[in-house]
Design an enzyme around this catalytic site. Structure first.
Site, mmCIF file in Angstrom:
data_model
loop_
_atom_site.group_PDB
_atom_site.id
_atom_site.type_symbol
_atom_site.label_atom_id
_atom_site.label_comp_id
_atom_site.label_asym_id
_atom_site.label_seq_id
_atom_site.Cartn_x
_atom_site.Cartn_y
_atom_site.Cartn_z
ATOM 1 N N ASP A 80 0.848 -1.199 0.000
ATOM 2 C CA ASP A 80 0.000 0.000 0.000
ATOM 3 C C ASP A 80 0.878 1.241 0.000
ATOM 4 O O ASP A 80 1.609 1.504 0.954
ATOM 5 C CB ASP A 80 -0.888 0.003 1.256
ATOM 6 C CG ASP A 80 -1.862 1.174 1.239
ATOM 7 O OD1 ASP A 80 -2.874 1.070 0.525
ATOM 8 O OD2 ASP A 80 -1.593 2.189 1.909
ATOM 9 N N TYR A 87 3.038 9.679 -0.124
ATOM 10 C CA TYR A 87 4.090 9.056 0.710
ATOM 11 C C TYR A 87 5.488 9.294 0.114
ATOM 12 O O TYR A 87 6.488 9.043 0.757
ATOM 13 C CB TYR A 87 3.871 7.545 0.879
ATOM 14 C CG TYR A 87 2.541 7.144 1.478
ATOM 15 C CD1 TYR A 87 1.689 8.086 2.050
ATOM 16 C CD2 TYR A 87 2.126 5.815 1.471
ATOM 17 C CE1 TYR A 87 0.461 7.718 2.582
ATOM 18 C CE2 TYR A 87 0.900 5.440 2.012
ATOM 19 C CZ TYR A 87 0.072 6.392 2.557
ATOM 20 O OH TYR A 87 -1.139 6.015 3.085
ATOM 21 N N LYS A 101 -2.637 6.023 -4.475
ATOM 22 C CA LYS A 101 -3.768 6.921 -4.213
ATOM 23 C C LYS A 101 -3.521 8.288 -4.835
ATOM 24 O O LYS A 101 -2.383 8.758 -4.853
ATOM 25 C CB LYS A 101 -3.953 7.103 -2.696
ATOM 26 C CG LYS A 101 -3.857 5.806 -1.907
ATOM 27 C CD LYS A 101 -4.079 5.960 -0.420
ATOM 28 C CE LYS A 101 -3.805 4.666 0.313
ATOM 29 N NZ LYS A 101 -2.431 4.495 0.783
ATOM 30 N N HIS A 126 -7.546 9.543 -2.155
ATOM 31 C CA HIS A 126 -6.929 9.477 -0.822
ATOM 32 C C HIS A 126 -7.836 10.040 0.290
ATOM 33 O O HIS A 126 -7.976 9.438 1.349
ATOM 34 C CB HIS A 126 -5.585 10.219 -0.855
ATOM 35 C CG HIS A 126 -4.613 9.742 0.159
ATOM 36 N ND1 HIS A 126 -3.266 9.653 -0.062
ATOM 37 C CD2 HIS A 126 -4.782 9.323 1.434
ATOM 38 C CE1 HIS A 126 -2.655 9.202 1.019
ATOM 39 N NE2 HIS A 126 -3.557 8.997 1.944
HETATM 40 P P1 NDP Z 1 -0.012 1.057 12.051
HETATM 41 O O1 NDP Z 1 -1.247 0.894 12.835
HETATM 42 O O2 NDP Z 1 0.332 0.073 11.015
HETATM 43 O O3 NDP Z 1 1.164 1.163 13.125
HETATM 44 C C1 NDP Z 1 2.484 1.336 12.770
HETATM 45 C C2 NDP Z 1 3.308 1.460 14.055
HETATM 46 O O4 NDP Z 1 3.314 0.209 14.753
HETATM 47 C C3 NDP Z 1 4.732 1.824 13.770
HETATM 48 O O5 NDP Z 1 5.159 2.683 14.806
HETATM 49 C C4 NDP Z 1 5.479 0.471 13.851
HETATM 50 O O6 NDP Z 1 6.785 0.717 14.277
HETATM 51 C C5 NDP Z 1 4.664 -0.237 14.916
HETATM 52 N N1 NDP Z 1 4.643 -1.704 14.758
HETATM 53 C C6 NDP Z 1 4.224 -2.412 13.680
HETATM 54 N N2 NDP Z 1 4.291 -3.744 13.930
HETATM 55 C C7 NDP Z 1 4.749 -3.874 15.185
HETATM 56 C C8 NDP Z 1 5.019 -4.989 16.019
HETATM 57 N N3 NDP Z 1 4.807 -6.235 15.599
HETATM 58 N N4 NDP Z 1 5.493 -4.771 17.276
HETATM 59 C C9 NDP Z 1 5.691 -3.487 17.717
HETATM 60 N N5 NDP Z 1 5.461 -2.388 16.982
HETATM 61 C C10 NDP Z 1 4.972 -2.569 15.718
HETATM 62 O O7 NDP Z 1 -0.033 2.583 11.457
HETATM 63 P P2 NDP Z 1 0.086 3.286 10.059
HETATM 64 O O8 NDP Z 1 -0.380 4.658 10.270
HETATM 65 O O9 NDP Z 1 1.413 3.128 9.445
HETATM 66 O O10 NDP Z 1 -0.977 2.558 9.136
HETATM 67 C C11 NDP Z 1 -0.646 1.459 8.317
HETATM 68 C C12 NDP Z 1 -0.735 1.796 6.847
HETATM 69 O O11 NDP Z 1 -2.042 2.249 6.501
HETATM 70 C C13 NDP Z 1 0.169 2.946 6.406
HETATM 71 O O12 NDP Z 1 1.520 2.576 6.361
HETATM 72 C C14 NDP Z 1 -0.447 3.290 5.085
HETATM 73 O O13 NDP Z 1 -0.077 2.353 4.094
HETATM 74 C C15 NDP Z 1 -1.941 3.179 5.431
HETATM 75 N N6 NDP Z 1 -2.487 4.496 5.863
HETATM 76 C C16 NDP Z 1 -3.435 5.077 5.056
HETATM 77 C C17 NDP Z 1 -3.991 6.290 5.380
HETATM 78 C C18 NDP Z 1 -5.010 6.886 4.479
HETATM 79 O O14 NDP Z 1 -5.344 8.064 4.656
HETATM 80 N N7 NDP Z 1 -5.499 6.169 3.504
HETATM 81 C C19 NDP Z 1 -3.602 7.037 6.604
HETATM 82 C C20 NDP Z 1 -2.626 6.322 7.411
HETATM 83 C C21 NDP Z 1 -2.127 5.094 7.045
HETATM 84 P P3 NDP Z 1 8.101 0.130 13.507
HETATM 85 O O15 NDP Z 1 8.035 0.546 12.088
HETATM 86 O O16 NDP Z 1 9.235 0.777 14.266
HETATM 87 O O17 NDP Z 1 8.051 -1.358 13.718
#
Ligand code: NDP
Length: 272
Positions: free
Chosen positions: A47, A52, A77, A110
């Site tokens: 995604d 981004y 998006k 988006h």
């Molecule tokens: P998430 O809910 O996926 O959380 C990400 C966080 O969790 C990061 O800090 C990551 O840290 C941590 N994390 C992930 N896996 C683990 C684990 N197993 N143990 C501990 N920590 C963990 O948040 P996002 O906001 O990134 O959402 C996911 C995706 O959704 C985005 O990347 C994007 O593709 C999409 N998105 C879409 C939006 C929209 O408007 N359409 C808006 C926001 C997101 P670390 O990397 O350090 O592991």
């Protein structure tokens, strides 16, 4: 591992792997390594978004992986500034160039803005022209969806929204179900906040799993596609390893008692 990622079928029969690799906040310099690692541990759904600014790196990782393009589901998006009919067609072209691909698997609006309908017509054209396998929206509330359903030719196939145990979006889900719109959960792990919720910790311990696995399994059992983001290969791997775990009815009911709300912006009042 890739074989084990379950898929869900859109109303046009296209299948999406139910866990995708989220790439928000992974910049172009690190995204190639991150996506390479994700593909290596078995992700087949990536995604991204023009906003981004990592599409070029995502494209390089996909190419270098040696995995056939048709075996990887790529979503991008159209960003808010590019909304409108012609500008969306241009934005799509640019995304495909950066991603170094002839087509996308899914293209989304988006955020809902003033030109949703013109933008949607551009997505319908891209679909009709065979440039994208499926089209949808993101951050659309019921009233935004209703406009497209009333005035557009096609019903969106996907709505990607903030959704997690503390913000289950039940009303929106009920509405989307009626129209066969698949929901993708963004921020599935509550952008990290899930890790400090005692009830989730308790359930994770009862199953001998991580909190992330419990939460991602919850999305899966609720019929939602989730898009966890991590830059750590070990977490990428364990986040994908949820298909053996089974949450009980009691677990699901306990999770439903969590109170909270949105973490991100309300789509009706976004400041950008
Ligand atoms: P998430 O809910 O996926 O959380 C990400 C966080 O969790 C990061 O800090 C990551 O840290 C941590 N994390 C992930 N896996 C683990 C684990 N197993 N143990 C501990 N920590 C963990 O948040 P996002 O906001 O990134 O959402 C996911 C995706 O959704 C985005 O990347 C994007 O593709 C999409 N998105 C879409 C939006 C929209 O408007 N359409 C808006 C926001 C997101 P670390 O990397 O350090 O592991």
């Amino acid at each position: 591992m890739a074989d084990k990622v379950k898929t869900i079928r859109l109303y046009n029969e296209v299948e999406i792997p139910m866990i995708g690799f989220g790439t928000f906040k992974i910049d172009n310099a690190s995204a190639e390594d991150a996506v390479t690692a994700a593909l290596r541990v078995g992700y087949r759904h990536i995604d991204t978004a023009s906003m981004y600014r990592n599409e070029e790196a995502v494209g390089k990782a996909v190419k270098a992986s040696g995995i056939a393009r048709e075996d990887i589901f790529i979503t991008s998006k159209v960003w808010n500034n590019d909304q409108g009919f012609h500008s969306t067609l241009e934005a799509f072209k640019k995304s495909c160039e950066l991603l170094d691909t002839d087509y996308l698997d899914l293209y989304l609006i988006h955020w809902p803005k003033d030109k949703n309908l013109e933008t949607w017509r551009a997505l319908e054209k891209l679909y009709a022209d065979g440039k994208v396998r499926s089209i949808g929206v993101s951050n659309f509330k019921i009233h935004h969806l209703q406009q497209l359903i009333d005035k557009g030719e096609m019903v969106p196939m996907v709505n990607q929204v903030e959704l997690h145990p503390q913000f289950p979006q039940n009303r929106l889900r009920g509405y989307c179900e009626k129209f066969d719109i698949v929901i993708e959960s963004w921020g599935p792990l509550m952008q990290g906040k899930a890790f400090s919720i005692p009830l989730l910790q308790e359930i994770a311990e009862e199953h001998g799993k991580t909190i992330a696995q419990v939460v991602l399994r919850w999305h899966y059992q609720e019929g939602l596609v989730s898009l966890p983001k991590t830059v750590h290969p070990d977490r990428m791997k364990s986040n994908l390893d949820i298909f053996e775990l089974e949450l009980s009815k009691d677990d699901i009911e306990r999770i439903a008692t969590l109170k909270g709300g949105r973490i991100g912006y309300d789509p009706d009042t976004i400041p950008f």
